[in-house]
Design a protein around this motif. Structure first.
Motif, short mmCIF file in Angstrom:
data_model
loop_
_atom_site.label_atom_id
_atom_site.label_comp_id
_atom_site.label_asym_id
_atom_site.label_seq_id
_atom_site.Cartn_x
_atom_site.Cartn_y
_atom_site.Cartn_z
N GLY A 263 0.78 -1.23 0.00
CA GLY A 263 0.00 0.00 0.00
C GLY A 263 0.81 1.27 0.00
N ILE A 264 1.58 1.48 1.04
CA ILE A 264 2.27 2.77 1.23
C ILE A 264 3.32 3.00 0.15
CG2 ILE A 264 3.64 4.15 2.82
CD1 ILE A 264 0.74 3.65 3.71
N HIS A 265 4.10 1.99 -0.18
CA HIS A 265 5.15 2.16 -1.17
C HIS A 265 4.61 2.29 -2.59
CE1 HIS A 265 8.14 0.18 1.83
NE2 HIS A 265 7.95 1.45 2.09
N ALA A 266 3.35 1.98 -2.80
CA ALA A 266 2.74 2.12 -4.13
C ALA A 266 2.12 3.49 -4.34
CB ALA A 266 1.67 1.04 -4.33
N ILE A 267 2.00 4.29 -3.29
CA ILE A 267 1.34 5.59 -3.42
C ILE A 267 2.02 6.51 -4.43
CG2 ILE A 267 0.83 7.74 -2.17
CD1 ILE A 267 -0.03 6.01 0.19
N VAL B 185 1.11 5.40 -8.01
CA VAL B 185 -0.33 5.54 -8.25
C VAL B 185 -0.68 7.02 -8.41
CG1 VAL B 185 -2.60 5.26 -7.18
CG2 VAL B 185 -0.98 3.39 -7.12
N ALA B 186 -0.12 7.88 -7.57
CA ALA B 186 -0.38 9.32 -7.67
C ALA B 186 0.14 9.88 -8.99
CB ALA B 186 0.25 10.05 -6.49
N LEU B 187 1.32 9.46 -9.39
CA LEU B 187 1.89 9.92 -10.65
C LEU B 187 1.03 9.50 -11.83
CD1 LEU B 187 4.31 11.29 -12.09
CD2 LEU B 187 5.33 9.01 -12.21
N THR C 282 -5.62 2.34 -9.44
CA THR C 282 -5.02 1.76 -8.24
C THR C 282 -4.99 0.25 -8.31
OG1 THR C 282 -5.79 3.65 -6.95
CG2 THR C 282 -5.17 1.69 -5.73
N GLY C 283 -6.10 -0.36 -8.68
CA GLY C 283 -6.16 -1.81 -8.78
C GLY C 283 -5.18 -2.38 -9.78
N GLY D 273 -0.15 -5.04 -10.74
CA GLY D 273 1.06 -5.15 -11.54
C GLY D 273 2.32 -5.01 -10.73
N ARG D 274 2.38 -3.99 -9.89
CA ARG D 274 3.59 -3.72 -9.11
C ARG D 274 3.78 -4.72 -7.99
NH1 ARG D 274 4.65 -1.66 -4.44
NH2 ARG D 274 6.54 -0.48 -4.06
#
Length: 172
Positions: free
Chosen positions: A68-72, A75-77, A120-121, A126-127
């Motif tokens: 979650g946190i490291h994907a922010i 996802v925001a970009l 996000t999904g 993917g990541r």
């Protein structure tokens, strides 16, 4: 020429039918493996404490951070980039009707309601999904999963359940 009962049909047709059958059996097998993995994960989630092998909270929190946190940032970009592209397309399209001023509201609503959960999904799958698959694949190659079995630790309880819980908590 009449066909006999022992004659085989056209070899090309038989090969095609065999290929379709093998693909179908493989797909059903994969679905079954996925269902068994989910069932076993739920089993360890519910029965782990009773069997004195509970799912460890630090592992769940670590997975929550990774998933979650490291994907922010990514996802925001991606959300910002898609928002800008939609705004450019919206301005171009709404210029015909003289409604360029309404693009901001339309983009804000469409991103927050429709595209943000989708983006996000897809990005988390993917990541984080590829990172988990790579980690478990590397562990399989290095025989670390076999070592977990030898030590009496169920790999599903140790590897899959924390990732599943972390994903269920962080993605929404």
């Amino acid at each position: 020429m009449a066909r006999m009962a022992g004659d085989s049909p056209n070899p090309a047709v038989a090969a095609m039918i065999e290929k379709i059958g093998r693909s179908t059996v493989s797909a059903v097998e994969e679905i079954g493996n996925g269902g068994a993995l989910i069932f076993e994960s739920l089993y360890w989630l519910v029965m782990g404490r009773r069997l004195r092998q509970p799912v460890r909270l630090p592992s769940i929190f670590q997975q929550m951070m990774e998933i979650g946190i490291h994907a922010i940032p990514i996802v925001a970009l991606m959300a910002a980039t898609i928002g800008v592209m939609l705004a450019i397309q919206g301005i171009h399209t709404l210029r015909i009707f003289g409604a360029e001023t309404r693009v901001t509201v339309g983009i804000a609503l469409s991103i927050t309601r429709e595209f943000a959960p989708l983006i996000t999904g897809i990005l988390v799958a993917g990541r984080s999904g590829s990172a988990l698959a790579a980690r478990i694949g590397t562990m399989k190659i290095n025989q670390e999963i076999d070592a977990l079995y030898v030590m009496g630790i169920n790999p599903v309880r140790f590897l899959v359940v924390p990732a599943l819980l972390g994903t269920l908590v962080m993605v929404p």
